[in-house]
Scaffold this active site. Structure first.
Site, PDB file in Angstrom:
ATOM      1  N   ASP A   1      52.108  25.748  32.637  1.00 54.94           N
ATOM      2  CA  ASP A   1      50.804  25.954  32.012  1.00 54.94           C
ATOM      3  C   ASP A   1      50.047  27.071  32.734  1.00 54.94           C
ATOM      4  O   ASP A   1      50.099  28.211  32.310  1.00 54.94           O
ATOM      5  CB  ASP A   1      49.991  24.651  31.920  1.00 54.94           C
ATOM      6  CG  ASP A   1      50.184  23.744  33.124  1.00 54.94           C
ATOM      7  OD1 ASP A   1      50.193  24.251  34.259  1.00 54.94           O
ATOM      8  OD2 ASP A   1      50.302  22.533  32.916  1.00 54.94           O
TER       9      ASP A   1
ATOM     10  N   ASP B   1      59.590  21.448  33.604  1.00 56.43           N
ATOM     11  CA  ASP B   1      59.288  20.790  32.345  1.00 56.43           C
ATOM     12  C   ASP B   1      58.295  21.611  31.535  1.00 56.43           C
ATOM     13  O   ASP B   1      58.522  21.896  30.367  1.00 56.43           O
ATOM     14  CB  ASP B   1      58.770  19.363  32.572  1.00 56.43           C
ATOM     15  CG  ASP B   1      57.612  19.298  33.558  1.00 56.43           C
ATOM     16  OD1 ASP B   1      57.286  20.332  34.182  1.00 56.43           O
ATOM     17  OD2 ASP B   1      57.031  18.204  33.715  1.00 56.43           O
TER      18      ASP B   1
ATOM     19  N   PHE C   1      47.381  18.652  25.553  1.00 58.87           N
ATOM     20  CA  PHE C   1      47.918  17.696  26.520  1.00 58.87           C
ATOM     21  C   PHE C   1      49.081  16.965  25.876  1.00 58.87           C
ATOM     22  O   PHE C   1      48.892  16.214  24.926  1.00 58.87           O
ATOM     23  CB  PHE C   1      46.837  16.706  26.962  1.00 58.87           C
ATOM     24  CG  PHE C   1      47.201  15.983  28.226  1.00 58.87           C
ATOM     25  CD1 PHE C   1      48.079  14.915  28.201  1.00 58.87           C
ATOM     26  CD2 PHE C   1      46.688  16.387  29.450  1.00 58.87           C
ATOM     27  CE1 PHE C   1      48.433  14.252  29.367  1.00 58.87           C
ATOM     28  CE2 PHE C   1      47.028  15.727  30.625  1.00 58.87           C
ATOM     29  CZ  PHE C   1      47.906  14.657  30.575  1.00 58.87           C
TER      30      PHE C   1
ATOM     31  N   LYS D   1      58.286  15.037  39.142  1.00 62.23           N
ATOM     32  CA  LYS D   1      59.273  14.212  38.478  1.00 62.23           C
ATOM     33  C   LYS D   1      59.515  14.669  37.044  1.00 62.23           C
ATOM     34  O   LYS D   1      60.460  14.234  36.396  1.00 62.23           O
ATOM     35  CB  LYS D   1      58.794  12.758  38.434  1.00 62.23           C
ATOM     36  CG  LYS D   1      58.393  12.150  39.756  1.00 62.23           C
ATOM     37  CD  LYS D   1      57.814  10.727  39.514  1.00 62.23           C
ATOM     38  CE  LYS D   1      57.287  10.143  40.806  1.00 62.23           C
ATOM     39  NZ  LYS D   1      56.552   8.885  40.554  1.00 62.23           N
TER      40      LYS D   1
ATOM     41  N   ASP E   1      54.300  13.079  31.728  1.00 66.32           N
ATOM     42  CA  ASP E   1      53.556  11.829  31.815  1.00 66.32           C
ATOM     43  C   ASP E   1      52.056  12.045  31.813  1.00 66.32           C
ATOM     44  O   ASP E   1      51.558  13.160  31.981  1.00 66.32           O
ATOM     45  CB  ASP E   1      53.921  11.109  33.112  1.00 66.32           C
ATOM     46  CG  ASP E   1      53.216  11.705  34.327  1.00 66.32           C
ATOM     47  OD1 ASP E   1      52.443  10.981  34.978  1.00 66.32           O
ATOM     48  OD2 ASP E   1      53.428  12.909  34.618  1.00 66.32           O
TER      49      ASP E   1
ATOM     50  N   ARG F   1      56.763   8.916  30.060  1.00 69.14           N
ATOM     51  CA  ARG F   1      57.933   9.739  30.377  1.00 69.14           C
ATOM     52  C   ARG F   1      59.146   9.341  29.541  1.00 69.14           C
ATOM     53  O   ARG F   1      60.019  10.170  29.270  1.00 69.14           O
ATOM     54  CB  ARG F   1      58.298   9.602  31.858  1.00 69.14           C
ATOM     55  CG  ARG F   1      57.288  10.140  32.844  1.00 69.14           C
ATOM     56  CD  ARG F   1      57.887  10.148  34.252  1.00 69.14           C
ATOM     57  NE  ARG F   1      56.888  10.307  35.294  1.00 69.14           N
ATOM     58  CZ  ARG F   1      56.408  11.471  35.716  1.00 69.14           C
ATOM     59  NH1 ARG F   1      56.828  12.591  35.152  1.00 69.14           N
ATOM     60  NH2 ARG F   1      55.512  11.519  36.696  1.00 69.14           N
TER      61      ARG F   1
END
Length: 203
Positions: free
Chosen positions: A126, A123, A175, A66, A182, A188
């Site tokens: 990593d 998004d 993080f 998402k 989220d 979000r």
């Protein structure tokens, strides 16, 4: 290709009243994000303008649910070309903080991408393990072209060699939440990207 902007330090900034105390600092403001998206959209429009002459061959933006939903929506509006949307949902085995790269599809694409110009919109990249799997999977469906655009990339966390054509920002291996990202389905809706206070996920 646009050169990704590196951030060597966290930029403190005001936090919204939402989730007061959970955000340690602001890494990217709403203004920085939107300015960079405008640049990415212009570059993508330039690169694809001669590739999609027919209405049924609009640039296809494929997003994994998402986290990138907000980003892909803003990006599509910044691309000066007709675009279409497709979504996938995948589950990557591993901890809540990292991916193992072992992936299963929860929701597949709703249409055939054969001979389409496909841009995967992420998004954050990593480890790159899930993205590497996704690229291999979609390549078997024989699109005309297959490239990647990510808002964020964490160079220090990369474990897979993935070719990313468009990068919004290179960021430290911290993080981060907000603007679609989220932790436990929260944060979000923040308009900026911030560092989550470790106490939140170390409880």
């Amino acid at each position: 290709m646009l050169v990704a902007q590196s951030f060597s330090a966290i930029n403190p900034g005001p936090t919204a009243e939402l989730y007061l105390g959970d955000i340690k600092s602001v890494m990217l403001t709403q203004e920085q994000i939107q300015a960079r998206i405008a640049e990415l959209g212009a570059q993508i429009g330039h690169d694809y303008r001669d590739r999609s002459p027919a209405s049924d061959q609009d640039l296809l933006l494929v997003t994994v649910l998402k986290g990138a939903v907000i980003f892909v929506t803003d990006l599509a509006r910044a691309i000066p070309l007709p675009t279409q949307f497709e979504f996938m949902a995948v589950s990557s085995y591993g901890s809540s903080m990292s991916s193992s790269g072992v992936v299963r599809i929860l929701k597949d694409l709703d249409r055939d991408i054969h001979d389409r110009n496909v841009l995967i919109v992420e998004d954050v990249v990593d480890s790159g393990l899930t993205l590497s799997w996704l690229l291999r999977n979609l390549a078997t469906r024989r699109p005309q072209s297959l490239q990647v655009c990510t808002l964020l990339r964490k160079p220090d966390a990369l474990r897979a060699n993935v070719d990313i054509t468009y990068v919004g920002f290179d960021i430290p291996n911290d993080f981060v939440v907000g603007y679609g990202l989220d932790y436990d389905e929260r944060y979000r809706d923040l308009p900026y990207i911030g560092m989550l206070d470790p106490r939140v996920y170390q409880q």
